[in-house]
Design a protein around this motif. Structure first.
Motif, PDB file in Angstrom:
ATOM      1  N   SER A   1       2.411   3.332  -4.803  1.00 26.39           N
ATOM      2  CA  SER A   1       1.220   3.872  -5.447  1.00 26.39           C
ATOM      3  C   SER A   1       0.589   2.847  -6.379  1.00 26.39           C
ATOM      4  CB  SER A   1       1.583   5.132  -6.233  1.00 26.39           C
ATOM      5  OG  SER A   1       2.337   4.795  -7.381  1.00 26.39           O
ATOM      6  N   THR A   2      -0.707   3.001  -6.578  1.00 26.39           N
ATOM      7  CA  THR A   2      -1.427   2.119  -7.502  1.00 26.39           C
ATOM      8  C   THR A   2      -0.810   2.178  -8.888  1.00 26.39           C
ATOM      9  OG1 THR A   2      -3.481   2.421  -6.263  1.00 26.39           O
ATOM     10  CG2 THR A   2      -3.674   1.671  -8.549  1.00 26.39           C
ATOM     11  N   ARG A   3      -0.442   3.366  -9.303  1.00 28.28           N
ATOM     12  CA  ARG A   3       0.165   3.537 -10.621  1.00 28.28           C
ATOM     13  C   ARG A   3       1.446   2.718 -10.745  1.00 28.28           C
ATOM     14  NH1 ARG A   3       0.115   7.321 -14.734  1.00 28.28           N
ATOM     15  NH2 ARG A   3       2.081   7.568 -15.849  1.00 28.28           N
TER      16      ARG A   3
ATOM     17  N   GLN B   1       0.824  -1.200   0.000  1.00 31.80           N
ATOM     18  CA  GLN B   1       0.000   0.000   0.000  1.00 31.80           C
ATOM     19  C   GLN B   1       0.861   1.254   0.000  1.00 31.80           C
ATOM     20  OE1 GLN B   1      -2.647  -0.380   3.327  1.00 31.80           O
ATOM     21  NE2 GLN B   1      -3.837  -2.032   2.394  1.00 31.80           N
TER      22      GLN B   1
ATOM     23  N   VAL C   1      -5.761  -4.642  -8.264  1.00 34.33           N
ATOM     24  CA  VAL C   1      -6.713  -3.549  -8.446  1.00 34.33           C
ATOM     25  C   VAL C   1      -7.741  -4.025  -9.462  1.00 34.33           C
ATOM     26  CG1 VAL C   1      -4.967  -1.779  -7.978  1.00 34.33           C
ATOM     27  CG2 VAL C   1      -5.414  -2.476 -10.340  1.00 34.33           C
TER      28      VAL C   1
ATOM     29  N   ASN D   1      -6.249   5.107 -15.084  1.00 36.53           N
ATOM     30  CA  ASN D   1      -4.881   5.617 -14.994  1.00 36.53           C
ATOM     31  C   ASN D   1      -4.180   5.701 -16.344  1.00 36.53           C
ATOM     32  OD1 ASN D   1      -3.542   5.931 -12.063  1.00 36.53           O
ATOM     33  ND2 ASN D   1      -5.194   4.428 -11.950  1.00 36.53           N
TER      34      ASN D   1
ATOM     35  N   ARG E   1       2.324   0.089  -8.981  1.00 38.03           N
ATOM     36  CA  ARG E   1       2.023  -1.345  -8.928  1.00 38.03           C
ATOM     37  C   ARG E   1       1.570  -1.844 -10.297  1.00 38.03           C
ATOM     38  NH1 ARG E   1      -1.309  -0.528  -4.406  1.00 38.03           N
ATOM     39  NH2 ARG E   1      -2.930  -1.893  -5.258  1.00 38.03           N
TER      40      ARG E   1
ATOM     41  N   THR F   1      -9.668   0.642 -12.700  1.00 39.04           N
ATOM     42  CA  THR F   1      -8.577   1.487 -12.196  1.00 39.04           C
ATOM     43  C   THR F   1      -7.457   1.592 -13.225  1.00 39.04           C
ATOM     44  OG1 THR F   1      -9.079   0.861  -9.918  1.00 39.04           O
ATOM     45  CG2 THR F   1      -6.895   1.778 -10.338  1.00 39.04           C
TER      46      THR F   1
END
Length: 413
Positions: A11-13, A8, A43, A51, A15, A47
């Motif tokens: 960042s999601t980006r 966590q 995710v 992105n 990952r 998502t």
């Protein structure tokens, strides 16, 4: 690869980019689905689309942001401090670059095999990555060339392109073919690459290359330009617009090489009412130089209002580079030399030859000595050593003697 709770912090980006890189490497771009990437990154697929838009948008981010590609070229900056062992520095750079590519061989194979299926923007991203690597190498080579440790008849930018082209060519051959007999092994390729580069591309003869590598110096023939010709070149540049005028002004006002000028960024300028300076940031070597108001007896503005400042104030773009070409991207060395040829078209030196761009730097160095700067201070400003600057000292003394003789040739009274 499984992303735990600690992921966590990432960042999601990032990952998604890492998951895409791993899957692209394992299965190729075409065979990898956005659903697989989203699942690996833990995710939902929406998502990913939010992105990156689509899979090729994610591929573009991988090409531009993955650490495996960002590092290409930076090893030379970290390892090489001129004037060090040039042979070892270049070999280390080539080796580190190959290591970066060898970490993702499947991805390299996929990109090579499927590139014709990618959007143009993705192919341009690949090109930008190679160009960025070239910039680091060209800056390093420009430094060792200027300091006299290498003799070359090609611009640093071209030499960097040749070196990176051979490294990438090796990687493509190794990753896509087997049982060839082009070289014995990786070390054999690296050793022969650097030997060829230094003793072939970098020198007009093996003898002069060896002399350079052993610390010998090449005699510089100083061919400074007369004041009238310099002012004419500046006026011709002015006719072509504010950018060209600024380029010519920095050439004659700061004494920088073309390679140094194209590497400048907007943030490298420092000025106030007391002075105007440029910071030259080259791998392992940082220095500042003044931008002169006066060039060979004629004033070209002030510290706060001159051709360079006017050019930068006219800019509406977000590019960090100090000088751009007609398409709005950083100007290259070859494009810069083309502009010089336009300004100097039809002009001749006292020797009856067309002026060349390197004579601008030579003219500045002689002028600074004529103004009275000490050799020690010129060493600091140029980054050259005493031996390299001796030809300029001799030329300045020669000009001073001629000026004194001319003054004495007056009617006594």
């Amino acid at each position: 690869m499984h992303f735990s709770m600690s992921s966590q912090l990432v960042s999601t980006r990032q990952r998604l980019i890492q998951a895409a890189l791993e899957l692209f490497s394992a299965h190729g771009v075409s065979a990898t689905t956005t659903r697989q990437i989203a699942e690996k990154a833990e995710v939902n697929e929406v998502t990913l689309f939010r992105n990156f838009g689509n899979k090729h948008g994610l591929l573009l981010a991988v090409l531009e942001e993955s650490a495996a590609f960002k590092d290409l070229g930076e090893s030379l900056v970290r390892r090489a401090t001129p004037p060090g062992n040039v042979y070892q520095a270049l070999k280390d750079y080539a080796s580190d670059s190959l290591h970066a590519l060898e970490r993702v061989p499947e991805f390299v194979r996929s990109v090579v095999g499927e590139a014709d299926q990618f959007p143009a923007e993705n192919r341009r991203a690949l090109g930008r990555g190679v160009t960025e690597a070239n910039r680091y190498v060209a800056q390093y080579l420009a430094t060792v060339i200027q300091q006299g440790h290498l003799n070359t008849y090609l611009p640093a930018e071209k030499l960097a392109s040749l070196l990176n082209g051979m490294i990438l060519g090796y990687a493509v051959i190794e990753f896509t073919s087997e049982f060839h007999e082009l070289w014995e092994d990786r070390d054999d390729f690296l050793e022969n690459l650097v030997e060829l580069f230094l003793h072939g591309a970098m020198s007009s003869s093996a003898e002069s290359a060896i002399n350079s590598l052993q610390g010998g110096f090449i005699t510089t023939e100083v061919a400074d330009l007369p004041a009238s010709l310099v002012h004419e070149i500046l006026q011709q540049a002015r006719k072509w617009g504010v950018r060209d005028y600024a380029l010519a002004y920095v050439l004659f006002g700061a004494g920088l090489s073309a390679t140094e000028i194209i590497s400048l960024e907007r943030s490298h300028q420092i000025y106030d009412t007391q002075g105007h300076f440029l910071q030259i940031t080259i791998p392992g070597f940082v220095r500042q130089v003044p931008v002169n108001q006066w060039i060979l007896g004629k004033r070209y503005g002030s510290f706060t209002n001159n051709p360079l400042i006017k050019w930068l104030k006219s800019r509406k773009d977000a590019q960090t580079a100090m000088f751009l070409n007609e398409t709005g991207t950083p100007i290259s060395e070859s494009e810069f030399e083309t502009r010089w040829q336009v300004w100097s078209n039809g002009l001749l030196t006292p020797q009856g030859q067309t002026p060349v761009i390197t004579q601008a730097q030579q003219t500045w160095r002689v002028e600074m000595l004529m103004r009275g700067i000490s050799l020690e201070n010129l060493i600091i400003l140029t980054g050259c050593d005493r031996t390299q600057l001796q030809p300029y000292v001799r030329r300045a003394k020669e000009k001073a003697a001629l000026e004194q003789a001319t003054r004495l040739d007056h009617k006594p009274g």
